[in-house]
Design a protein around this motif. Structure first.
Motif, PDB file in Angstrom:
ATOM      1  N   PHE A 121      -0.477   9.860  12.085  1.00  0.00           N
ATOM      2  CA  PHE A 121      -0.579   9.219  10.769  1.00  0.00           C
ATOM      3  C   PHE A 121      -1.396  10.046   9.788  1.00  0.00           C
ATOM      4  O   PHE A 121      -1.260   9.891   8.567  1.00  0.00           O
ATOM      5  CB  PHE A 121      -1.197   7.826  10.923  1.00  0.00           C
ATOM      6  N   ALA A 122      -2.240  10.935  10.297  1.00  0.00           N
ATOM      7  CA  ALA A 122      -3.190  11.670   9.453  1.00  0.00           C
ATOM      8  C   ALA A 122      -2.542  12.365   8.259  1.00  0.00           C
ATOM      9  O   ALA A 122      -3.068  12.278   7.130  1.00  0.00           O
ATOM     10  CB  ALA A 122      -3.971  12.673  10.306  1.00  0.00           C
ATOM     11  N   PRO A 123      -1.397  13.066   8.412  1.00  0.00           N
ATOM     12  CA  PRO A 123      -0.805  13.738   7.255  1.00  0.00           C
ATOM     13  C   PRO A 123      -0.298  12.783   6.172  1.00  0.00           C
ATOM     14  O   PRO A 123      -0.046  13.204   5.044  1.00  0.00           O
ATOM     15  CB  PRO A 123       0.357  14.534   7.863  1.00  0.00           C
ATOM     16  N   LEU A 124      -0.140  11.511   6.504  1.00  0.00           N
ATOM     17  CA  LEU A 124       0.399  10.526   5.566  1.00  0.00           C
ATOM     18  C   LEU A 124      -0.687   9.708   4.881  1.00  0.00           C
ATOM     19  O   LEU A 124      -0.415   8.989   3.921  1.00  0.00           O
ATOM     20  CB  LEU A 124       1.342   9.572   6.304  1.00  0.00           C
ATOM     21  N   MET A 125      -1.894   9.825   5.363  1.00  0.00           N
ATOM     22  CA  MET A 125      -2.994   8.959   4.957  1.00  0.00           C
ATOM     23  C   MET A 125      -3.226   8.945   3.461  1.00  0.00           C
ATOM     24  O   MET A 125      -3.337   7.876   2.839  1.00  0.00           O
ATOM     25  CB  MET A 125      -4.273   9.398   5.681  1.00  0.00           C
ATOM     26  N   ALA A 126      -3.300  10.091   2.840  1.00  0.00           N
ATOM     27  CA  ALA A 126      -3.635  10.164   1.418  1.00  0.00           C
ATOM     28  C   ALA A 126      -2.631   9.399   0.568  1.00  0.00           C
ATOM     29  O   ALA A 126      -3.011   8.649  -0.341  1.00  0.00           O
ATOM     30  CB  ALA A 126      -3.722  11.624   0.970  1.00  0.00           C
ATOM     31  N   GLN A 127      -1.342   9.569   0.851  1.00  0.00           N
ATOM     32  CA  GLN A 127      -0.325   8.892   0.051  1.00  0.00           C
ATOM     33  C   GLN A 127      -0.282   7.399   0.348  1.00  0.00           C
ATOM     34  O   GLN A 127      -0.034   6.591  -0.553  1.00  0.00           O
ATOM     35  CB  GLN A 127       1.045   9.508   0.299  1.00  0.00           C
ATOM     36  N   VAL A 128      -0.540   7.006   1.578  1.00  0.00           N
ATOM     37  CA  VAL A 128      -0.564   5.589   1.915  1.00  0.00           C
ATOM     38  C   VAL A 128      -1.687   4.883   1.173  1.00  0.00           C
ATOM     39  O   VAL A 128      -1.526   3.747   0.706  1.00  0.00           O
ATOM     40  CB  VAL A 128      -0.714   5.397   3.438  1.00  0.00           C
ATOM     41  N   GLU A 129      -2.825   5.526   1.036  1.00  0.00           N
ATOM     42  CA  GLU A 129      -3.941   4.928   0.302  1.00  0.00           C
ATOM     43  C   GLU A 129      -3.600   4.729  -1.170  1.00  0.00           C
ATOM     44  O   GLU A 129      -4.137   3.824  -1.816  1.00  0.00           O
ATOM     45  CB  GLU A 129      -5.180   5.808   0.437  1.00  0.00           C
ATOM     46  N   VAL A 130      -2.684   5.533  -1.693  1.00  0.00           N
ATOM     47  CA  VAL A 130      -2.302   5.421  -3.104  1.00  0.00           C
ATOM     48  C   VAL A 130      -1.350   4.255  -3.341  1.00  0.00           C
ATOM     49  O   VAL A 130      -1.546   3.436  -4.237  1.00  0.00           O
ATOM     50  CB  VAL A 130      -1.645   6.734  -3.590  1.00  0.00           C
ATOM     51  N   ASP A 131      -0.287   4.168  -2.526  1.00  0.00           N
ATOM     52  CA  ASP A 131       0.746   3.159  -2.795  1.00  0.00           C
ATOM     53  C   ASP A 131       1.344   2.534  -1.543  1.00  0.00           C
ATOM     54  O   ASP A 131       2.447   1.991  -1.583  1.00  0.00           O
ATOM     55  CB  ASP A 131       1.870   3.770  -3.645  1.00  0.00           C
ATOM     56  N   GLY A 132       0.632   2.605  -0.424  1.00  0.00           N
ATOM     57  CA  GLY A 132       1.168   2.056   0.810  1.00  0.00           C
ATOM     58  C   GLY A 132       2.213   2.943   1.455  1.00  0.00           C
ATOM     59  O   GLY A 132       2.845   2.565   2.436  1.00  0.00           O
ATOM     60  N   GLY A 133       2.413   4.134   0.881  1.00  0.00           N
ATOM     61  CA  GLY A 133       3.400   5.067   1.408  1.00  0.00           C
ATOM     62  C   GLY A 133       4.782   4.891   0.826  1.00  0.00           C
ATOM     63  O   GLY A 133       5.752   5.463   1.337  1.00  0.00           O
ATOM     64  N   LYS A 134       4.908   4.135  -0.264  1.00  0.00           N
ATOM     65  CA  LYS A 134       6.227   3.855  -0.838  1.00  0.00           C
ATOM     66  C   LYS A 134       6.963   5.111  -1.281  1.00  0.00           C
ATOM     67  O   LYS A 134       8.195   5.145  -1.308  1.00  0.00           O
ATOM     68  CB  LYS A 134       6.075   2.902  -2.034  1.00  0.00           C
ATOM     69  N   THR A 135       6.242   6.152  -1.655  1.00  0.00           N
ATOM     70  CA  THR A 135       6.883   7.374  -2.141  1.00  0.00           C
ATOM     71  C   THR A 135       7.036   8.442  -1.062  1.00  0.00           C
ATOM     72  O   THR A 135       7.418   9.572  -1.357  1.00  0.00           O
ATOM     73  CB  THR A 135       6.077   7.961  -3.316  1.00  0.00           C
ATOM     74  N   LEU A 136       6.748   8.098   0.176  1.00  0.00           N
ATOM     75  CA  LEU A 136       6.938   9.036   1.271  1.00  0.00           C
ATOM     76  C   LEU A 136       8.387   9.033   1.741  1.00  0.00           C
ATOM     77  O   LEU A 136       9.045   7.989   1.764  1.00  0.00           O
ATOM     78  CB  LEU A 136       6.033   8.668   2.447  1.00  0.00           C
ATOM     79  N   ASP A 137       8.882  10.181   2.122  1.00  0.00           N
ATOM     80  CA  ASP A 137      10.198  10.296   2.742  1.00  0.00           C
ATOM     81  C   ASP A 137       9.986  10.498   4.236  1.00  0.00           C
ATOM     82  O   ASP A 137       9.542  11.562   4.665  1.00  0.00           O
ATOM     83  CB  ASP A 137      10.966  11.465   2.139  1.00  0.00           C
ATOM     84  N   LEU A 138      10.280   9.478   5.020  1.00  0.00           N
ATOM     85  CA  LEU A 138      10.063   9.542   6.464  1.00  0.00           C
ATOM     86  C   LEU A 138      11.347   9.828   7.235  1.00  0.00           C
ATOM     87  O   LEU A 138      11.370   9.733   8.456  1.00  0.00           O
ATOM     88  CB  LEU A 138       9.463   8.216   6.947  1.00  0.00           C
ATOM     89  N   SER A 139      12.415  10.213   6.533  1.00  0.00           N
ATOM     90  CA  SER A 139      13.715  10.367   7.179  1.00  0.00           C
ATOM     91  C   SER A 139      13.739  11.471   8.221  1.00  0.00           C
ATOM     92  O   SER A 139      14.547  11.425   9.153  1.00  0.00           O
ATOM     93  CB  SER A 139      14.797  10.632   6.121  1.00  0.00           C
ATOM     94  N   SER A 140      12.891  12.472   8.098  1.00  0.00           N
ATOM     95  CA  SER A 140      12.866  13.555   9.086  1.00  0.00           C
ATOM     96  C   SER A 140      11.526  13.666   9.796  1.00  0.00           C
ATOM     97  O   SER A 140      11.253  14.663  10.464  1.00  0.00           O
ATOM     98  CB  SER A 140      13.202  14.894   8.399  1.00  0.00           C
ATOM     99  N   TYR A 141      10.692  12.644   9.637  1.00  0.00           N
ATOM    100  CA  TYR A 141       9.379  12.673  10.278  1.00  0.00           C
ATOM    101  C   TYR A 141       9.557  12.479  11.790  1.00  0.00           C
ATOM    102  O   TYR A 141      10.350  11.633  12.216  1.00  0.00           O
ATOM    103  CB  TYR A 141       8.486  11.573   9.700  1.00  0.00           C
TER     104      TYR A 141
END
Length: 214
Positions: A121-141
């Motif tokens: 989860f560490a690489p996603l933490m910063a963006q999740v704190e901003v908007d819950g991760g709504k702008t993350l693309d997890l399709s290839s994670y």
């Protein structure tokens, strides 16, 4: 299904911003009939205990961020037989579900405390704190994050000594099919860890034929 009581590597690069395709990648190890075996640690200050646990996926719909299955605890001290529950899950895909739970008594702070238990989860933490991760693309994670909520006991009554009031934060590895999770329930021991490995049995397509799930 804890008693009520008073990831080896981190991706080197986080996924980019949402490009319109957010559903997690399809994975043959997360499909109906697949089974997992392992343990759940239910230790607290008074005791150190781990239950053997089997999980079977009964359904998975990545497009809608949904999956369901059964969980079997084999060596529960107060139960005469293995205890089986039916659970439904939410796949964090930023389209149907975000990293913020928003129910089951979990606050944003609870969410962050539990998700950060997973190294992936560490690489996603910063963006999740901003908007819950709504702008993350997890399709290839290479990891799929989920929440599992047990809905009912399949083969025992509610007086079996266990509670299903809480839910699991879970992380699935697409590379080896392992699942790690942490149970959340304010009235149970915190951070009870679930560790599961994929087995070969599920690839034969078996199911719990002895139980009717409704």
């Amino acid at each position: 299904m804890p008693v009520r009581v008073v990831d080896s590597c981190t991706p080197s690069q986080a996924s980019g911003l949402n490009n319109g395709s957010t559903s997690p990648q399809a994975c043959t190890l997360l499909s109906p009939g697949q089974t997992f075996s392992g343990t759940q640690n239910v230790s607290n200050l008074q005791k150190d205990e781990a239950w053997r646990v089997n999980v079977r996926i009964q359904g998975c719909d990545l497009d809608h961020g949904y999956l369901c299955g059964t969980m079997e605890a084999l060596n529960v001290p107060m139960a005469d037989t293995p205890v089986i529950t039916f659970w439904e899950g939410e796949i964090v895909d930023t389209k149907n579900h975000t990293f913020y739970t928003g129910k089951w008594g979990a606050t944003v702070d609870d969410d962050i405390k539990h998700w950060t238990k997973f190294p992936s989860f560490a690489p996603l933490m910063a963006q999740v704190e901003v908007d819950g991760g709504k702008t993350l693309d997890l399709s290839s994670y290479p990891f799929i994050f989920m929440r599992w909520k047990e809905q009912y006991f399949v083969n025992v009554g509610t007086d079996c000594g266990l509670t299903i009031a809480g839910f699991y934060y879970a992380c699935f590895s697409c590379s080896d099919g392992s699942i790690n999770g942490f149970y959340y329930d304010p009235n149970s021991s915190p951070f009870q860890k679930l560790e599961l490995k994929s087995t070969n049995e599920g690839r034969l397509g078996y199911s719990f034929s002895s139980y009717e799930l409704q």
